[in-house]
Each structure stands twice: as C-alpha cells, then as structure tokens.
Design a protein around this motif. Structure first.
Motif, mmCIF file in Angstrom:
data_model
loop_
_atom_site.group_PDB
_atom_site.id
_atom_site.type_symbol
_atom_site.label_atom_id
_atom_site.label_comp_id
_atom_site.label_asym_id
_atom_site.label_seq_id
_atom_site.Cartn_x
_atom_site.Cartn_y
_atom_site.Cartn_z
ATOM 1 N N LYS A 148 0.843 -1.190 0.000
ATOM 2 C CA LYS A 148 0.000 0.000 0.000
ATOM 3 C C LYS A 148 0.882 1.245 0.000
ATOM 4 C CE LYS A 148 -3.768 -2.119 2.475
ATOM 5 N NZ LYS A 148 -4.645 -2.062 3.608
ATOM 6 N N THR A 149 0.417 2.233 -0.657
ATOM 7 C CA THR A 149 1.150 3.486 -0.697
ATOM 8 C C THR A 149 0.518 4.493 0.253
ATOM 9 O OG1 THR A 149 -0.188 4.304 -2.520
ATOM 10 C CG2 THR A 149 1.795 3.074 -3.095
ATOM 11 N N TRP A 150 1.223 5.583 0.494
ATOM 12 C CA TRP A 150 0.718 6.555 1.456
ATOM 13 C C TRP A 150 -0.572 7.240 1.011
ATOM 14 C CZ3 TRP A 150 0.159 11.679 0.417
ATOM 15 C CH2 TRP A 150 0.847 12.203 -0.657
ATOM 16 N N PRO A 151 -0.821 7.475 -0.276
ATOM 17 C CA PRO A 151 -2.119 8.086 -0.621
ATOM 18 C C PRO A 151 -3.311 7.180 -0.291
ATOM 19 C CG PRO A 151 -0.589 8.394 -2.436
ATOM 20 C CD PRO A 151 0.058 7.449 -1.475
ATOM 21 N N VAL A 152 -3.122 5.870 -0.426
ATOM 22 C CA VAL A 152 -4.212 4.956 -0.093
ATOM 23 C C VAL A 152 -4.466 4.980 1.408
ATOM 24 C CG1 VAL A 152 -4.907 2.529 -0.080
ATOM 25 C CG2 VAL A 152 -3.764 3.485 -2.084
ATOM 26 N N ARG A 153 -3.403 4.912 2.195
ATOM 27 C CA ARG A 153 -3.561 4.949 3.657
ATOM 28 C C ARG A 153 -4.153 6.276 4.103
ATOM 29 N NH1 ARG A 153 1.702 2.782 3.400
ATOM 30 N NH2 ARG A 153 2.546 4.741 4.176
ATOM 31 N N ALA A 154 -3.703 7.374 3.501
ATOM 32 C CA ALA A 154 -4.239 8.689 3.862
ATOM 33 C C ALA A 154 -5.709 8.791 3.464
ATOM 34 C CB ALA A 154 -3.420 9.786 3.186
ATOM 35 N N GLY A 155 -6.051 8.244 2.329
ATOM 36 C CA GLY A 155 -7.450 8.274 1.902
ATOM 37 C C GLY A 155 -8.355 7.507 2.834
ATOM 38 N N ILE A 156 -7.900 6.356 3.275
ATOM 39 C CA ILE A 156 -8.688 5.561 4.218
ATOM 40 C C ILE A 156 -8.792 6.277 5.558
ATOM 41 C CG2 ILE A 156 -8.712 3.410 5.550
ATOM 42 C CD1 ILE A 156 -7.452 2.071 3.059
ATOM 43 N N ALA B 190 -8.805 16.588 7.772
ATOM 44 C CA ALA B 190 -7.947 16.839 6.607
ATOM 45 C C ALA B 190 -6.581 17.352 7.039
ATOM 46 C CB ALA B 190 -8.620 17.828 5.666
ATOM 47 N N VAL B 191 -6.551 18.260 8.001
ATOM 48 C CA VAL B 191 -5.271 18.788 8.494
ATOM 49 C C VAL B 191 -4.454 17.679 9.143
ATOM 50 C CG1 VAL B 191 -4.239 20.333 10.213
ATOM 51 C CG2 VAL B 191 -6.096 21.151 8.757
ATOM 52 N N GLY B 192 -5.086 16.853 9.958
ATOM 53 C CA GLY B 192 -4.381 15.774 10.638
ATOM 54 C C GLY B 192 -3.811 14.744 9.676
ATOM 55 N N VAL B 193 -4.599 14.346 8.696
ATOM 56 C CA VAL B 193 -4.121 13.367 7.723
ATOM 57 C C VAL B 193 -3.022 13.985 6.861
ATOM 58 C CG1 VAL B 193 -4.791 12.048 5.675
ATOM 59 C CG2 VAL B 193 -6.222 11.999 7.704
ATOM 60 N N GLY B 194 -3.171 15.245 6.503
ATOM 61 C CA GLY B 194 -2.132 15.923 5.721
ATOM 62 C C GLY B 194 -0.814 16.014 6.474
ATOM 63 N N LEU B 195 -0.878 16.385 7.743
ATOM 64 C CA LEU B 195 0.340 16.457 8.551
ATOM 65 C C LEU B 195 0.971 15.078 8.728
ATOM 66 C CD1 LEU B 195 -0.632 19.023 11.330
ATOM 67 C CD2 LEU B 195 1.039 19.317 9.496
ATOM 68 N N ALA C 119 0.807 12.582 6.639
ATOM 69 C CA ALA C 119 1.429 12.200 5.366
ATOM 70 C C ALA C 119 2.747 12.946 5.161
ATOM 71 C CB ALA C 119 0.474 12.487 4.213
ATOM 72 N N ILE C 120 2.776 14.215 5.506
ATOM 73 C CA ILE C 120 4.013 14.997 5.365
ATOM 74 C C ILE C 120 5.095 14.457 6.287
ATOM 75 C CG2 ILE C 120 5.039 17.254 5.814
ATOM 76 C CD1 ILE C 120 2.388 18.471 4.793
ATOM 77 N N ILE C 121 4.750 14.179 7.536
ATOM 78 C CA ILE C 121 5.732 13.656 8.491
ATOM 79 C C ILE C 121 6.233 12.288 8.043
ATOM 80 C CG2 ILE C 121 6.002 12.779 10.839
ATOM 81 C CD1 ILE C 121 4.208 15.112 11.737
ATOM 82 N N GLU C 122 5.326 11.460 7.520
ATOM 83 C CA GLU C 122 5.744 10.144 7.049
ATOM 84 C C GLU C 122 6.725 10.271 5.880
ATOM 85 O OE1 GLU C 122 3.941 6.048 5.121
ATOM 86 O OE2 GLU C 122 2.578 7.631 5.727
ATOM 87 N N LEU D 74 14.641 8.938 8.281
ATOM 88 C CA LEU D 74 15.254 8.475 9.530
ATOM 89 C C LEU D 74 15.232 6.952 9.677
ATOM 90 C CD1 LEU D 74 14.028 11.135 12.095
ATOM 91 C CD2 LEU D 74 16.257 10.968 11.003
ATOM 92 N N ILE D 75 14.182 6.337 9.192
ATOM 93 C CA ILE D 75 14.026 4.891 9.374
ATOM 94 C C ILE D 75 14.206 4.246 8.010
ATOM 95 C CG2 ILE D 75 12.469 3.085 10.148
ATOM 96 C CD1 ILE D 75 11.044 5.236 11.852
ATOM 97 N N LYS D 76 15.193 3.395 7.882
ATOM 98 C CA LYS D 76 15.565 2.842 6.578
ATOM 99 C C LYS D 76 14.509 1.922 5.979
ATOM 100 C CE LYS D 76 19.426 4.940 6.702
ATOM 101 N NZ LYS D 76 19.466 6.217 6.048
ATOM 102 N N PHE D 77 13.823 1.130 6.812
ATOM 103 C CA PHE D 77 12.853 0.174 6.276
ATOM 104 C C PHE D 77 11.488 0.799 6.021
ATOM 105 C CE2 PHE D 77 12.571 -0.170 10.883
ATOM 106 C CZ PHE D 77 11.202 -0.101 11.109
ATOM 107 N N TRP D 78 11.328 2.090 6.321
ATOM 108 C CA TRP D 78 10.050 2.752 6.162
ATOM 109 C C TRP D 78 9.795 2.910 4.699
ATOM 110 C CZ3 TRP D 78 7.357 3.630 10.573
ATOM 111 C CH2 TRP D 78 6.136 4.296 10.471
#
Length: 66
Positions: free
Chosen positions: A1-9, A45-50, A52-55, A62-66
């Motif tokens: 799964k990619t981050w847009p799918v997780r953010a959308g859910i 929307a603000v929470g999911v946007g933040l 996604a940006i932090i991720e 910072l995390i290699k396997f992320w």
C-alpha cells in the motif's frame, strides 16, 4: 500500500462517520447521537495531511525500512 491509499482511508472513515452524525440527527430519536460539525472534517484533513508529510519527510529519511 502506498501513502495516498492509507491517507485516503484515514480521512474517509472519520468523514463518513461525521456525515452519518449529520444524517442521523434528522430522525426523531431522544438521545444524544453526536453533533455534526464541518470544522471536524477540516481538522481530519489537516491531521491526515500532517501525518502524510511527516511520514514522507521525516520517517522515510530516519528509518531505513520505512
């Protein structure tokens, strides 16, 4: 799964619940069922946007396997 799918859910589920509160208030039930508020949807929307940006900017570097 990619981050847009997780953010959308992560955005869709709370928004559907919030809209459900608004629709549920149309029925004459005499107990508290929550309150519909458009500001809540903005905050989702603000929470999911933040998140996604932090991720993408922090965790991915910072995390290699992320």
């Amino acid at each position: 799964k990619t981050w847009p799918v997780r953010a959308g859910i992560a955005f869709t589920i709370p928004v559907l619940l919030e809209l459900g509160q608004g629709l549920f208030q149309l029925f004459p039930i005499h107990r508290y069922t929550g309150a519909f508020d458009l500001l809540d949807i903005l905050m989702y929307a603000v929470g999911v946007g933040l998140a996604a940006i932090i991720e993408q900017k922090v965790f991915a570097k910072l995390i290699k396997f992320w």
